[in-house]
Design a protein around this motif. Structure first.
Motif, PDB file in Angstrom:
ATOM      1  N   LEU A   1    -122.047  33.964   3.943  1.00 44.00           N
ATOM      2  CA  LEU A   1    -120.685  33.720   4.400  1.00 44.00           C
ATOM      3  C   LEU A   1    -120.670  32.714   5.554  1.00 44.00           C
ATOM      4  O   LEU A   1    -119.884  31.764   5.574  1.00 44.00           O
ATOM      5  CB  LEU A   1    -120.087  35.057   4.847  1.00 44.00           C
ATOM      6  N   LYS A   2    -121.583  32.901   6.485  1.00 41.72           N
ATOM      7  CA  LYS A   2    -121.670  32.008   7.644  1.00 41.72           C
ATOM      8  C   LYS A   2    -121.966  30.577   7.187  1.00 41.72           C
ATOM      9  O   LYS A   2    -121.396  29.610   7.709  1.00 41.72           O
ATOM     10  CB  LYS A   2    -122.767  32.503   8.592  1.00 41.72           C
ATOM     11  N   ASP A   3    -122.857  30.469   6.222  1.00 36.45           N
ATOM     12  CA  ASP A   3    -123.251  29.179   5.682  1.00 36.45           C
ATOM     13  C   ASP A   3    -122.052  28.425   5.104  1.00 36.45           C
ATOM     14  O   ASP A   3    -121.864  27.242   5.360  1.00 36.45           O
ATOM     15  CB  ASP A   3    -124.294  29.418   4.584  1.00 36.45           C
ATOM     16  N   PHE A   4    -121.247  29.133   4.344  1.00 40.26           N
ATOM     17  CA  PHE A   4    -120.074  28.505   3.733  1.00 40.26           C
ATOM     18  C   PHE A   4    -119.065  28.072   4.799  1.00 40.26           C
ATOM     19  O   PHE A   4    -118.457  27.007   4.701  1.00 40.26           O
ATOM     20  CB  PHE A   4    -119.414  29.476   2.744  1.00 40.26           C
ATOM     21  N   LEU A   5    -118.910  28.886   5.838  1.00 39.05           N
ATOM     22  CA  LEU A   5    -117.916  28.598   6.872  1.00 39.05           C
ATOM     23  C   LEU A   5    -118.318  27.445   7.796  1.00 39.05           C
ATOM     24  O   LEU A   5    -117.523  26.988   8.600  1.00 39.05           O
ATOM     25  CB  LEU A   5    -117.625  29.851   7.706  1.00 39.05           C
ATOM     26  N   LYS A   6    -119.567  26.974   7.660  1.00 36.25           N
ATOM     27  CA  LYS A   6    -120.002  25.826   8.468  1.00 36.25           C
ATOM     28  C   LYS A   6    -119.145  24.596   8.194  1.00 36.25           C
ATOM     29  O   LYS A   6    -119.037  23.709   9.029  1.00 36.25           O
ATOM     30  CB  LYS A   6    -121.471  25.494   8.174  1.00 36.25           C
ATOM     31  N   ALA A   7    -118.579  24.536   7.010  1.00 38.79           N
ATOM     32  CA  ALA A   7    -117.765  23.376   6.643  1.00 38.79           C
ATOM     33  C   ALA A   7    -116.385  23.394   7.304  1.00 38.79           C
ATOM     34  O   ALA A   7    -115.628  22.439   7.205  1.00 38.79           O
ATOM     35  CB  ALA A   7    -117.598  23.337   5.119  1.00 38.79           C
ATOM     36  N   ALA A   8    -116.071  24.491   7.979  1.00 41.35           N
ATOM     37  CA  ALA A   8    -114.719  24.652   8.526  1.00 41.35           C
ATOM     38  C   ALA A   8    -114.571  24.054   9.913  1.00 41.35           C
ATOM     39  O   ALA A   8    -115.519  23.975  10.675  1.00 41.35           O
ATOM     40  CB  ALA A   8    -114.378  26.133   8.583  1.00 41.35           C
ATOM     41  N   LYS A   9    -113.335  23.656  10.217  1.00 41.45           N
ATOM     42  CA  LYS A   9    -112.981  23.277  11.582  1.00 41.45           C
ATOM     43  C   LYS A   9    -112.447  24.536  12.268  1.00 41.45           C
ATOM     44  O   LYS A   9    -111.959  25.454  11.600  1.00 41.45           O
ATOM     45  CB  LYS A   9    -111.904  22.180  11.576  1.00 41.45           C
ATOM     46  N   SER A  10    -112.498  24.562  13.602  1.00 47.83           N
ATOM     47  CA  SER A  10    -112.140  25.809  14.289  1.00 47.83           C
ATOM     48  C   SER A  10    -110.655  26.169  14.117  1.00 47.83           C
ATOM     49  O   SER A  10    -110.269  27.318  14.260  1.00 47.83           O
ATOM     50  CB  SER A  10    -112.490  25.727  15.766  1.00 47.83           C
ATOM     51  N   SER A  11    -109.824  25.176  13.779  1.00 47.99           N
ATOM     52  CA  SER A  11    -108.400  25.481  13.615  1.00 47.99           C
ATOM     53  C   SER A  11    -108.048  25.920  12.190  1.00 47.99           C
ATOM     54  O   SER A  11    -106.896  26.227  11.897  1.00 47.99           O
ATOM     55  CB  SER A  11    -107.574  24.248  13.989  1.00 47.99           C
ATOM     56  N   ASP A  12    -109.049  25.929  11.304  1.00 55.10           N
ATOM     57  CA  ASP A  12    -108.772  26.243   9.893  1.00 55.10           C
ATOM     58  C   ASP A  12    -108.445  27.722   9.675  1.00 55.10           C
ATOM     59  O   ASP A  12    -108.797  28.589  10.468  1.00 55.10           O
ATOM     60  CB  ASP A  12    -109.995  25.888   9.022  1.00 55.10           C
ATOM     61  N   ILE A  13    -107.790  27.946   8.549  1.00 53.11           N
ATOM     62  CA  ILE A  13    -107.473  29.307   8.109  1.00 53.11           C
ATOM     63  C   ILE A  13    -108.232  29.555   6.811  1.00 53.11           C
ATOM     64  O   ILE A  13    -108.307  28.679   5.946  1.00 53.11           O
ATOM     65  CB  ILE A  13    -105.947  29.463   7.912  1.00 53.11           C
ATOM     66  N   VAL A  14    -108.828  30.732   6.707  1.00 50.50           N
ATOM     67  CA  VAL A  14    -109.606  31.056   5.512  1.00 50.50           C
ATOM     68  C   VAL A  14    -108.895  32.179   4.748  1.00 50.50           C
ATOM     69  O   VAL A  14    -108.284  33.060   5.352  1.00 50.50           O
ATOM     70  CB  VAL A  14    -111.062  31.454   5.899  1.00 50.50           C
TER      71      VAL A  14
END
Length: 243
Positions: free
Chosen positions: A75-88
């Motif tokens: 899960l952490k690996d996938f979220l690396k692509a996110a910006k801190s303002s993103d919503i998942v």
């Protein structure tokens, strides 16, 4: 029998980082009122509980209580692509979890929740506590770690102390009660703990203050907030009893 929630990526990342200090997989319990997670480390020395109310999610659609077993590293690996303002967005159907992040989607098999150990949280009633700056406590731990595997937490009716003794050196953090945000100590108490557990855990916290309960030869209990003060957590660590 489904689940569909949306939350701030940075909140989910923080939850994962806190849990990863202890375990590689966790059971996320989504109920009608919110999310609850309880984990115990493999050595059964430490425990973390996390709670977040449904109002603290961007969207929260959970019709039945749903348990999701998750591989935290994946899960952490996938979220690396996110910006801190993103919503998942997390959608659970049968044994699959779909995670939507901007234009990216990942579907992963969940882990059978019954295979993940859930600790029974002991009732620990300690009256002595201090509310201390997370940063100051972390500084004390970092210095202590450099000379010993153990650290002593010690409260008197006048001050809070954290110290560590090596073969030749000693380090000490001592904060008088008037310099602590809250101070409620009725009797002296102290216990020794493995410093690496404390350090690993406290490093992941984003809250400004933590509440530390200390008893003699008793688990230390640390209450903290996460996800920008929306979530509430508790950390327990067993003492090292001497001799």
């Amino acid at each position: 029998m489904g689940m569909n929630i949306k939350m701030d990526v940075k909140d989910l990342k923080e939850i994962i980082d806190i849990l990863l200090t202890m375990v590689s997989e966790a059971k996320f319990e989504f109920t009608k009122t919110g999310l609850q997670i309880k984990v115990v480390d493999p050595a059964h020395v430490a425990m973390i509980t996390l709670k977040m109310k449904k109002e603290d999610f961007r969207e929260y659609d959970v019709t039945d209580d749903t348990e999701v077993g998750l591989d935290l590293e994946k899960l952490k690996d996938f979220l690396k692509a996110a910006k801190s303002s993103d919503i998942v967005e997390l959608i659970k159907e049968d044994s699959k979890l779909t995670i939507n992040l901007n234009y990216l989607t990942r579907t992963m098999l969940t882990i059978d929740p019954s295979s993940i150990t859930i600790p029974k949280v002991p009732q620990i009633n300690l009256s002595n506590y201090v509310l201390i700056s997370t940063e100051e406590f972390l500084d004390g731990l970092k210095v202590a770690e450099s000379i010993s595997d153990n650290v002593t937490l010690h409260v008197t009716t006048d001050e809070f102390m954290l110290y560590s003794t090596g073969e030749e050196d000693q380090t000490k953090l001592s904060i008088p009660k008037e310099n602590l945000k809250e101070f409620n100590v009725t009797s002296e108490a102290k216990s020794i703990y493995p410093v690496d557990y404390l350090l690993r855990f406290v490093k992941t916290l984003s809250c400004d203050y933590i509440k530390i309960y200390v008893g003699t030869d008793y688990p230390v209990k640390i209450e903290f907030t996460f996800a920008n003060n929306k979530g509430e957590g508790m950390f327990l660590l067993a003492p090292r009893i001497e001799g």
